[in-house]
Enzyme design. Structure first.
Site, PDB file in Angstrom:
ATOM      1  N   LEU A 152       0.813  -1.224   0.000  1.00 28.41           N
ATOM      2  CA  LEU A 152       0.000   0.000   0.000  1.00 28.41           C
ATOM      3  C   LEU A 152       0.843   1.270   0.000  1.00 28.41           C
ATOM      4  CD1 LEU A 152      -2.941  -0.918   2.417  1.00 28.41           C
ATOM      5  CD2 LEU A 152      -3.051  -0.607  -0.058  1.00 28.41           C
ATOM      6  N   ASP A 211       0.679  -9.438  -5.194  1.00 26.22           N
ATOM      7  CA  ASP A 211       1.937  -8.696  -5.009  1.00 26.22           C
ATOM      8  C   ASP A 211       1.810  -7.309  -5.663  1.00 26.22           C
ATOM      9  OD1 ASP A 211       4.473  -7.968  -4.257  1.00 26.22           O
ATOM     10  OD2 ASP A 211       5.519  -9.298  -5.642  1.00 26.22           O
ATOM     11  N   PHE A 271      11.453  -2.882  -9.460  1.00 25.30           N
ATOM     12  CA  PHE A 271      10.738  -4.141  -9.695  1.00 25.30           C
ATOM     13  C   PHE A 271       9.277  -3.996  -9.286  1.00 25.30           C
ATOM     14  CE2 PHE A 271      15.147  -5.573  -8.923  1.00 25.30           C
ATOM     15  CZ  PHE A 271      15.332  -6.454  -9.977  1.00 25.30           C
TER      16      PHE A 271
HETATM   17 ZN   LIG Z   1       5.733  -8.175  -2.413  1.00 29.03          ZN
HETATM   18 ZN   LIG Z   2       8.754 -10.067  -2.773  1.00 20.17          ZN
END
Ligand SMILES: [Zn+2]
Ligand SMILES: [Zn+2]
Length: 437
Positions: free
Chosen positions: A63, A305, A323
């Site tokens: 978040l 994720d 990432f």
């Molecule tokens: Zn994560």
């Molecule tokens: Zn991770």
């Protein structure tokens, strides 16, 4: 509080092995009755042709607040969750500062209450400051409401710290969620190490970097009796090890993200950072292993994720871009399009991995439509085709590789604690309040 009648939907609740067309009544924020008839005093939701599912749960969401509000806030992230059909999320503590004190847990819960979107459960840090040196105050954090522990963004690196973390968390019945990666094997890497990586001349992140840490975590969980939940599994080797560990009775659970059962490292040929995540997109063999793990039950949970990054960060060249991708608003459509439609998973199994399974792992009173349970419900339109348009996302960030994709299936009405929080098709709701004499 208002009564809601979900009329004529196919109620699928794996927690009770229910799969039938019926009317479901919600009263005073709770699931009240099956086979209920309209009395004229409730809000009626026409659920015919729809699936009535326990509210979806995403146990792996970043978040970003506090500290990185330019990427996401608790308010925008929970709004994105509702738009994706989720009624509960668990947030990961790699914020700035990290969630490693009672006050920080309270801050997140307070902001979530103010946002008043979906339920938010807090995962707290394993180590103080996420530095991997000393354990955080596990007991105090549990008292403050933490449901699990993780240093995600990075692994818990020190095996001795991990061993003690298992011992402590076990006393409170809490799982450790670990990001399995041996960093010495991935230093400077931007994508999966394989043929595509070689052709593109980029530096790689081999599958073994994940496998070696998965193996360590399973060993330590087995030795201590602790509960390891391996996050975002992506390699064939890890899926295989987890499968065998489960047979031995190790307390291991795992999750996979939609991008890891949908995309391969071939996508990196575009050099687009929207395909850069950790663990990276891997080859087809690994994708197939993830799907097989979902099918045979090795993989318990589908999570996103969700990792928002502001556009200017993802615009950086591939080697400098961060990432991760956002996932809340595309997850359900990808599950339907990539797993249910091709026949890999039936509806009940897909829903199980997004409701009761994450609820069990985090020990939440959620993920079920049993009479008396909190009325968290997702009414899914299983047939609707829609096109992903990132400009319409509720998330503050737009870093998705699925922009422009045509997907099937979407949350249509999302109910949290008996309140309708999100509606796509407004005409399905008909409030018919008549005089009660
Ligand atoms: Zn994560
Ligand atoms: Zn991770």
């Amino acid at each position: 509080m208002s009564r809601i009648l979900l009329q004529g939907g196919r109620v699928i609740d794996p927690s009770q092995h229910v799969d039938r067309v019926t009317n479901l009544l919600i009263d005073d924020g709770k699931i009240a009755a099956y086979d209920a008839q309209p009395t004229g005093e409730e809000t009626v939701v026409d659920a015919s042709g729809k699936i009535v599912s326990p509210g979806l749960i995403d146990m792996h969401v970043h978040l970003r607040q506090p500290g990185r509000e330019e990427d996401e806030t608790i308010a925008t992230g929970t709004a994105a969750a509702l738009a994706g059909g989720f009624t509960s999320i668990a947030c990961i503590p790699n914020t700035e500062p990290p969630i490693d004190t009672q006050a920080n847990v309270a801050f997140v819960l307070d902001q979530a209450a103010k946002a008043d979107n979906c339920n938010v459960f807090v995962v707290a840090c394993v180590s103080r400051g996420r530095e991997g040196k000393e354990l955080a105050e596990i007991g105090q954090l549990v008292q403050a409401g933490a449901v699990a522990f993780s240093d995600d963004g990075a692994p818990v690196y020190d095996p001795e710290l991990m061993r003690r973390a298992f011992e402590y968390c076990q006393m409170f019945g809490k799982p450790i969620l670990n990001h399995a990666e041996v960093r010495e094997l991935t230093t400077g890497g931007v994508m999966h190490e394989g043929l595509v990586c070689l052709v593109l001349g980029l530096s790689g992140m081999p599958a073994e970097a994940e496998d070696v840490m998965t193996s360590r975590d399973i060993s330590l969980a087995e030795a201590t009796g602790g509960h390891i939940h391996l996050m975002h599994v992506s390699s064939a080797g890890s899926v295989d090890m987890i499968r065998r560990a489960k047979v031995r009775g190790v307390h291991v659970t795992t999750e996979v993200c939609p991008h890891h059962f949908t995309l391969t490292d071939e996508c990196l040929r575009t050099f687009d950072s929207k395909f850069k995540m950790s663990p990276p997109l891997r080859g087809q063999r690994h994708v197939d292993a993830c799907v097989a793990g979902l099918v045979d039950g090795t993989i318990d949970v589908i999570c996103t994720d969700h990792a928002p990054h502001a556009a200017e960060k993802k615009m950086e060249p591939l080697d400098r871009a961060p990432f991760g991708i956002v996932g809340l608003e595309t997850a359900l459509g990808l599950v339907v399009t990539k797993l249910v439609e091709p026949g890999h998973l039936d509806w009940s199994t897909a829903i199980e991995k997004m409701t009761i399974n994450p609820a069990k792992i985090l020990d939440l009173d959620k993920g079920t439509l049993q009479v008396g349970a909190d009325a968290d419900v997702t009414v899914i339109d299983p047939d609707v085709r829609w096109v992903v348009d990132a400009t319409n996302f509720c998330s503050r960030s737009r870093n998705t590789p699925f922009d422009g994709w045509s997907l099937r299936g979407r949350g249509n009405v999302v109910i949290v604690g008996g309140q309708i929080k999100h509606v796509v098709d407004k005409h399905v709701i008909d409030k018919r309040v008549v005089d009660s004499k």
